[in-house]
Design a protein around this motif. Structure first.
Motif, PDB file in Angstrom:
ATOM      1  N   ASP A 210       0.834  -1.208   0.000  1.00  0.00           N
ATOM      2  CA  ASP A 210       0.000   0.000   0.000  1.00  0.00           C
ATOM      3  C   ASP A 210       0.871   1.261   0.000  1.00  0.00           C
ATOM      4  N   ALA A 211       1.940   1.237   0.789  1.00  0.00           N
ATOM      5  CA  ALA A 211       2.850   2.393   0.832  1.00  0.00           C
ATOM      6  C   ALA A 211       3.491   2.625  -0.524  1.00  0.00           C
ATOM      7  N   GLU A 213       2.335   1.839  -3.388  1.00  0.00           N
ATOM      8  CA  GLU A 213       1.334   2.320  -4.336  1.00  0.00           C
ATOM      9  C   GLU A 213       1.134   3.827  -4.213  1.00  0.00           C
ATOM     10  N   VAL A 214       1.133   4.339  -2.962  1.00  0.00           N
ATOM     11  CA  VAL A 214       1.003   5.784  -2.763  1.00  0.00           C
ATOM     12  C   VAL A 214       2.221   6.503  -3.335  1.00  0.00           C
ATOM     13  N   GLN A 217       2.289   6.997  -7.072  1.00  0.00           N
ATOM     14  CA  GLN A 217       1.383   8.004  -7.621  1.00  0.00           C
ATOM     15  C   GLN A 217       1.948   9.421  -7.508  1.00  0.00           C
ATOM     16  N   GLN A 218       2.987   9.594  -6.710  1.00  0.00           N
ATOM     17  CA  GLN A 218       3.593  10.917  -6.574  1.00  0.00           C
ATOM     18  C   GLN A 218       4.414  11.246  -7.819  1.00  0.00           C
ATOM     19  N   GLU A 346       0.034  13.592  -3.419  1.00  0.00           N
ATOM     20  CA  GLU A 346      -0.381  13.290  -2.055  1.00  0.00           C
ATOM     21  C   GLU A 346       0.795  12.700  -1.281  1.00  0.00           C
ATOM     22  N   LEU A 348       2.882  10.558   1.500  1.00  0.00           N
ATOM     23  CA  LEU A 348       2.674   9.244   2.097  1.00  0.00           C
ATOM     24  C   LEU A 348       2.132   9.421   3.512  1.00  0.00           C
ATOM     25  N   ARG A 368       3.938  12.650   4.876  1.00  0.00           N
ATOM     26  CA  ARG A 368       3.094  13.682   5.485  1.00  0.00           C
ATOM     27  C   ARG A 368       3.616  14.086   6.863  1.00  0.00           C
TER      28      ARG A 368
END
Length: 396
Positions: A210-211, A213-214, A217-218, A346, A348, A368
């Motif tokens: 999941d990490a 994947e985020v 997207q950056q 967005e 992480l 973040r």
């Protein structure tokens, strides 16, 4: 006792190393940092050369802005390792050369490193009050991690390898102090799958996936910089201008100009390109950059020279700035590309910044925090926060 490998010795990597070394020496040792550059700093690096001892060029970030409570506390703990940045800042009209002052935000401190070198922030984070490297910390410079692997057993270590597949380190915890080893843009620069992505495919850890994947997207705003150093009359002309840091408005090629005095009648100048100009010149990294020198990233030297010329011509086209040819500069012009240094999108989330089952953590300006994403402060704060989170998952 758990060993730690930190990939990246910028401000984030140094911050997490310092926090672990000072607060949990009973739980974490050794703490090893692996850095592709010649020394600490990352984007907050300082270019030096033995041939001109007084030369120093902060070519990524000439200063940092600090506004959060955690950032201010870290700043206070460093004592005289940092100094206030007092250079006049402005917005420069790219067409007319008109200068408009930029105000400092209330409650924000502008800082640079000791002796005006931004790299000293990351370097001094790793040192004690007597200027000794913190006891559990080891550093490995000009060292690029090209491969990562870990078995599925709970106590299997992370194994780090170089471009030849040779092992260069092992650790219980792996910390990505920068998104490079986890982001798809790795493939375009160095070839192959990003090392952490490749390793994760064998682990099957849901939180780590999941990490990643985020992070995938950056995006990152690419920036080309031209590094210059001059002396005598040309240096005096640069230092006579009304600014030290200028954001260039409405210009197709240049986005920022940084003037950095190196003593009387000596100064460095750094030109930053616009994002669009850098994107239109992808694949050129600068032959002296760490990406090319250590990572074998390709760089077209003919195109490199053309880009430098185009950026200098653009500079000459702004009224009121010193006009000079390449030969008038005592050092440079050199080209450097920042391809992974200004994250966008967005950040992480903190909930994914530590993956305890995989023993992987993320820190840097892409994670973040209360600070602005992409800032030096966000890198500093994220290191503190991820160190504290790892400590919770790794009691003594």
């Amino acid at each position: 006792m758990s060993s730690v490998a930190i990939i990246g010795n910028g401000i984030a990597g140094a911050s997490v190393a310092r926090r672990l070394a000072l607060t949990r020496p009973d739980a974490f040792s050794p703490i090893s940092l692996y850095e592709i550059g010649r020394g600490p700093g990352g984007r907050a690096a300082t270019r030096r050369t033995r041939s001109i001892p007084e030369l120093r060029i902060n070519h990524g970030a000439p200063y940092a802005d600090i506004s959060t409570r955690t950032g201010r506390e870290m700043l206070a703990s460093l004592g005289d390792a940092t100094t206030a940045y007092t250079g006049p800042r402005c917005t420069l009209d790219g067409a007319t050369g008109a200068v408009a002052p930029r105000r400092q935000e209330p409650g924000t401190a502008l800082i640079t490193g000791r002796d005006g070198e931004m790299a000293n922030i990351a370097g001094d984070l790793l040192r004690d009050d007597e200027n000794r490297l913190l006891a559990p910390v080891t550093t490995h410079y000009s060292s690029m991690v090209r491969g990562l692997s870990r078995g599925r057993a709970s106590d299997d270590p992370w194994v780090l390898s170089d471009k030849n597949g040779e092992e260069i380190g092992r650790a219980d915890w792996l910390i990505a102090a920068g998104s490079g080893i986890a982001h798809p843009r790795w493939s375009a620069t160095f070839g192959g799958e990003p090392p952490l992505v490749a390793a994760a495919s064998d682990l099957g850890d849901a939180r780590l996936n999941d990490a990643l994947e985020v992070v995938a997207q950056q995006t990152a705003a690419p920036v080309l910089t031209v590094l210059l150093y001059c002396t005598g009359d040309l240096a005096a002309q640069w230092q006579s201008l009304a600014f030290r840091d200028a954001v260039v408005a409405d210009h197709a090629v240049l986005s920022k100009i940084s003037i950095q005095p190196c003593g009387e009648a000596r100064c460095a100048v750094v030109l930053h390109s616009t994002d669009d100009y850098a994107a239109g010149n992808a694949g050129v990294h600068g032959s002296s950059s760490s990406a090319a020198r250590v990572g074998d990233a390709s760089s077209d030297t003919a195109r490199e020279a053309a880009i430098i010329e185009e950026m200098l011509v653009a500079l000459d086209g702004i009224p009121g700035l010193p006009a000079a040819s390449n030969a008038d500069y005592a050092f440079g012009p050199l080209l450097h590309r920042w391809g992974n240094a200004f994250p966008q999108g967005e950040p992480l989330p903190q909930a994914l910044a530590v993956c305890p089952d995989a023993r992987v953590a993320f820190c840097g300006d892409y994670v973040r925090t209360d600070a602005r994403m992409g800032s030096c402060e966000s890198a500093l704060v994220s290191g503190v926060e991820v160190a504290d989170a790892i400590s919770i998952n790794n009691p003594a």
